[in-house]
Write a protein that holds these residues in place. Structure first.
Motif, PDB file in Angstrom:
ATOM      1  N   MET A  42       0.690  -1.123   0.012  1.00 58.38           N
ATOM      2  CA  MET A  42       0.099  -0.049   0.048  1.00 58.38           C
ATOM      3  C   MET A  42       0.858   1.084   0.063  1.00 58.38           C
ATOM      4  SD  MET A  42      -3.113  -0.878  -0.289  1.00 58.38           S
ATOM      5  CE  MET A  42      -2.513  -1.973  -1.389  1.00 58.38           C
ATOM      6  N   LEU A  43       1.894   1.259   0.644  1.00 56.92           N
ATOM      7  CA  LEU A  43       2.798   2.389   0.754  1.00 56.92           C
ATOM      8  C   LEU A  43       3.494   2.538  -0.755  1.00 56.92           C
ATOM      9  CD1 LEU A  43       4.471   2.035   4.317  1.00 56.92           C
ATOM     10  CD2 LEU A  43       2.850   3.505   3.537  1.00 56.92           C
ATOM     11  N   TYR A  44       3.778   1.449  -1.394  1.00 56.91           N
ATOM     12  CA  TYR A  44       4.293   1.644  -2.582  1.00 56.91           C
ATOM     13  C   TYR A  44       3.550   2.271  -3.587  1.00 56.91           C
ATOM     14  CZ  TYR A  44       5.414  -0.017  -7.421  1.00 56.91           C
ATOM     15  OH  TYR A  44       5.773  -0.063  -8.648  1.00 56.91           O
ATOM     16  N   ILE A  45       2.048   1.703  -3.594  1.00 56.42           N
ATOM     17  CA  ILE A  45       1.074   1.940  -4.417  1.00 56.42           C
ATOM     18  C   ILE A  45       0.686   3.709  -4.148  1.00 56.42           C
ATOM     19  CG2 ILE A  45      -1.190   1.992  -5.180  1.00 56.42           C
ATOM     20  CD1 ILE A  45      -1.006  -1.093  -4.796  1.00 56.42           C
ATOM     21  N   SER A  46       0.542   4.021  -3.039  1.00 64.66           N
ATOM     22  CA  SER A  46       0.213   5.349  -2.676  1.00 64.66           C
ATOM     23  C   SER A  46       1.358   6.373  -2.819  1.00 64.66           C
ATOM     24  CB  SER A  46      -0.339   5.506  -1.419  1.00 64.66           C
ATOM     25  OG  SER A  46       0.683   5.080  -0.167  1.00 64.66           O
ATOM     26  N   GLY A 168      -2.783   1.599   7.519  1.00 61.02           N
ATOM     27  CA  GLY A 168      -3.016   2.650   8.061  1.00 61.02           C
ATOM     28  C   GLY A 168      -1.876   3.493   9.040  1.00 61.02           C
ATOM     29  N   VAL A 169      -1.585   2.457   9.895  1.00 61.35           N
ATOM     30  CA  VAL A 169      -0.315   2.876  10.940  1.00 61.35           C
ATOM     31  C   VAL A 169       1.032   3.214  10.005  1.00 61.35           C
ATOM     32  CG1 VAL A 169       1.206   1.970  12.825  1.00 61.35           C
ATOM     33  CG2 VAL A 169      -1.323   1.664  12.991  1.00 61.35           C
ATOM     34  N   ALA A 170       1.155   2.320   8.976  1.00 63.24           N
ATOM     35  CA  ALA A 170       2.512   2.632   8.243  1.00 63.24           C
ATOM     36  C   ALA A 170       2.402   3.889   7.684  1.00 63.24           C
ATOM     37  CB  ALA A 170       2.574   1.401   7.299  1.00 63.24           C
ATOM     38  N   GLY A 171       1.285   4.165   7.161  1.00 61.54           N
ATOM     39  CA  GLY A 171       1.179   5.303   6.378  1.00 61.54           C
ATOM     40  C   GLY A 171       1.353   6.585   7.342  1.00 61.54           C
ATOM     41  N   LEU A 172       0.792   6.621   8.656  1.00 63.41           N
ATOM     42  CA  LEU A 172       0.824   7.661   9.450  1.00 63.41           C
ATOM     43  C   LEU A 172       2.548   7.705   9.800  1.00 63.41           C
ATOM     44  CD1 LEU A 172      -1.973   7.043  11.843  1.00 63.41           C
ATOM     45  CD2 LEU A 172      -1.702   9.021  10.431  1.00 63.41           C
ATOM     46  N   LEU A 173       3.276   6.690   9.871  1.00 60.03           N
ATOM     47  CA  LEU A 173       4.483   6.778  10.222  1.00 60.03           C
ATOM     48  C   LEU A 173       5.349   7.097   8.987  1.00 60.03           C
ATOM     49  CD1 LEU A 173       4.933   3.450  12.249  1.00 60.03           C
ATOM     50  CD2 LEU A 173       4.935   5.797  13.197  1.00 60.03           C
ATOM     51  N   LEU A 174       4.903   6.769   7.962  1.00 64.30           N
ATOM     52  CA  LEU A 174       5.655   7.414   6.695  1.00 64.30           C
ATOM     53  C   LEU A 174       5.453   8.982   6.597  1.00 64.30           C
ATOM     54  CD1 LEU A 174       7.418   6.619   4.091  1.00 64.30           C
ATOM     55  CD2 LEU A 174       4.831   6.454   2.843  1.00 64.30           C
ATOM     56  N   GLY A 175       4.422   9.459   6.957  1.00 66.48           N
ATOM     57  CA  GLY A 175       4.170  11.020   7.009  1.00 66.48           C
ATOM     58  C   GLY A 175       5.104  11.665   7.894  1.00 66.48           C
ATOM     59  N   LEU A 176       5.683  10.832   8.857  1.00 62.87           N
ATOM     60  CA  LEU A 176       6.627  11.424   9.846  1.00 62.87           C
ATOM     61  C   LEU A 176       8.079  11.535   9.093  1.00 62.87           C
ATOM     62  CD1 LEU A 176       5.491   9.834  13.396  1.00 62.87           C
ATOM     63  CD2 LEU A 176       4.975  12.226  12.186  1.00 62.87           C
ATOM     64  N   LEU A 177       8.128  10.998   8.170  1.00 61.04           N
ATOM     65  CA  LEU A 177       9.852  10.808   7.496  1.00 61.04           C
ATOM     66  C   LEU A 177       9.781  12.124   6.342  1.00 61.04           C
ATOM     67  CD1 LEU A 177      10.042   7.154   6.958  1.00 61.04           C
ATOM     68  CD2 LEU A 177      11.183   8.536   8.691  1.00 61.04           C
ATOM     69  N   PRO A 178      10.907  12.496   5.998  1.00 59.70           N
ATOM     70  CA  PRO A 178      11.345  13.402   4.995  1.00 59.70           C
ATOM     71  C   PRO A 178      10.742  12.987   3.716  1.00 59.70           C
ATOM     72  CG  PRO A 178      13.327  12.906   6.099  1.00 59.70           C
ATOM     73  CD  PRO A 178      12.321  11.994   6.734  1.00 59.70           C
ATOM     74  N   SER A 179      10.115  13.942   3.017  1.00 62.19           N
ATOM     75  CA  SER A 179       9.522  13.584   1.813  1.00 62.19           C
ATOM     76  C   SER A 179      10.532  13.468   0.700  1.00 62.19           C
ATOM     77  CB  SER A 179       8.391  14.563   1.541  1.00 62.19           C
ATOM     78  OG  SER A 179       8.760  15.879   1.286  1.00 62.19           O
ATOM     79  N   SER A 181      13.167  11.785   0.551  1.00 57.32           N
ATOM     80  CA  SER A 181      14.079  10.708   0.830  1.00 57.32           C
ATOM     81  C   SER A 181      13.550   9.469  -0.027  1.00 57.32           C
ATOM     82  CB  SER A 181      14.324  10.505   2.256  1.00 57.32           C
ATOM     83  OG  SER A 181      15.299   9.248   2.328  1.00 57.32           O
ATOM     84  N   ALA A 182      14.455   8.754  -0.504  1.00 56.92           N
ATOM     85  CA  ALA A 182      14.020   7.240  -1.174  1.00 56.92           C
ATOM     86  C   ALA A 182      14.273   6.406   0.022  1.00 56.92           C
ATOM     87  CB  ALA A 182      14.824   7.033  -2.393  1.00 56.92           C
ATOM     88  N   VAL A 183      14.856   6.644   1.197  1.00 55.39           N
ATOM     89  CA  VAL A 183      14.847   5.478   2.071  1.00 55.39           C
ATOM     90  C   VAL A 183      13.603   4.856   2.474  1.00 55.39           C
ATOM     91  CG1 VAL A 183      15.760   5.412   4.478  1.00 55.39           C
ATOM     92  CG2 VAL A 183      17.074   6.557   2.905  1.00 55.39           C
ATOM     93  N   PRO A 184      12.563   5.641   2.890  1.00 55.89           N
ATOM     94  CA  PRO A 184      11.458   4.832   3.107  1.00 55.89           C
ATOM     95  C   PRO A 184      10.930   3.861   2.274  1.00 55.89           C
ATOM     96  CG  PRO A 184      10.953   7.120   3.513  1.00 55.89           C
ATOM     97  CD  PRO A 184      12.362   7.025   2.622  1.00 55.89           C
ATOM     98  N   MET A 185      11.177   3.824   0.842  1.00 53.73           N
ATOM     99  CA  MET A 185      10.875   2.978  -0.143  1.00 53.73           C
ATOM    100  C   MET A 185      11.664   1.771   0.243  1.00 53.73           C
ATOM    101  SD  MET A 185       8.775   4.015  -2.360  1.00 53.73           S
ATOM    102  CE  MET A 185       8.856   2.836  -3.597  1.00 53.73           C
ATOM    103  N   GLY A 186      12.854   1.691   0.462  1.00 51.95           N
ATOM    104  CA  GLY A 186      13.847   0.647   0.802  1.00 51.95           C
ATOM    105  C   GLY A 186      13.453   0.219   2.261  1.00 51.95           C
TER     106      GLY A 186
END
Length: 186
Positions: A42-46, A168-179, A181-186
């Motif tokens: 879901m994170l990859y798709i969104s 949903g929780v993963a999406g919220l946590l991802l929102g806390l990371l810098p936008s 950066s590619a690090v969240p994808m890996g």
């Protein structure tokens, strides 16, 4: 009055099934594994289109090709699943898919840290992760139905609810990371 009693009985049976299933470590581990895979997908798709466009500078048409390759990878994994599961068993396939995904995520993460996220190793790792998701997508549901056929409905509801909550929780946590950066994808 009879319908109210029937509804009450069904609700009690459902919650009893949830309690029963949540006491089984196999169910818990299967749900956890499925939820983590579903969250990643879901994170990859969104977020994939934004990361690829804004961070990597990839054109929408190129992203379309990348997305298509990954969709085909997932399709190939899901088509291979019955054959591989029959030969090696669900647990071995699940563990193997998890190990390959972890290694591929490591390659992606290292590529992103080195500033080479828009590279062949990164995209090959992504295709492997998505293919492993396709390979193992049906396994938690299959195992629940084989272990507890009389509780299959509750098991499926529990599995899907866990997936949605984790995403949903993963999406919220991802929102806390810098936008940027590619690090969240890996």
């Amino acid at each position: 009055r009879g319908r109210a009693e029937d509804a009450d009985r069904v609700v009690r049976q459902s919650f009893e099934s949830y309690r029963f299933l949540l006491r089984d470590p196999r169910v818990l581990l299967g749900n956890l594994a499925a939820a983590s895979m579903f969250s990643a997908l879901m994170l990859y798709i969104s977020n994939g289109p934004l990361v690829f466009r804004d961070t990597f500078g990839i054109q929408p048409q190129t992203f379309g090709v990348i997305f298509t390759v990954n969709a085909l990878s997932m399709l190939a994994g899901s088509q291979l699943a019955p054959v591989v599961v029959q030969r090696y068993g669900s647990l071995h396939v699940y563990v193997g898919a998890g190990a390959v995904s972890a290694a591929a995520l490591g390659v992606m993460f290292m590529s992103a840290l080195q500033g080479e996220a828009a590279s062949i190793p990164f995209f090959a790792g992504l295709a492997l992760v998505v293919g492993c998701f396709g390979l193992s997508l049906i396994l938690p549901t299959k195992e629940l139905m084989e272990l507890y056929p009389d509780r299959a409905g509750a098991g499926a509801a529990l599995l899907r609810s866990t997936n949605m909550i984790a995403a949903g929780v993963a999406g919220l946590l991802l929102g806390l990371l810098p936008s940027n950066s590619a690090v969240p994808m890996g």
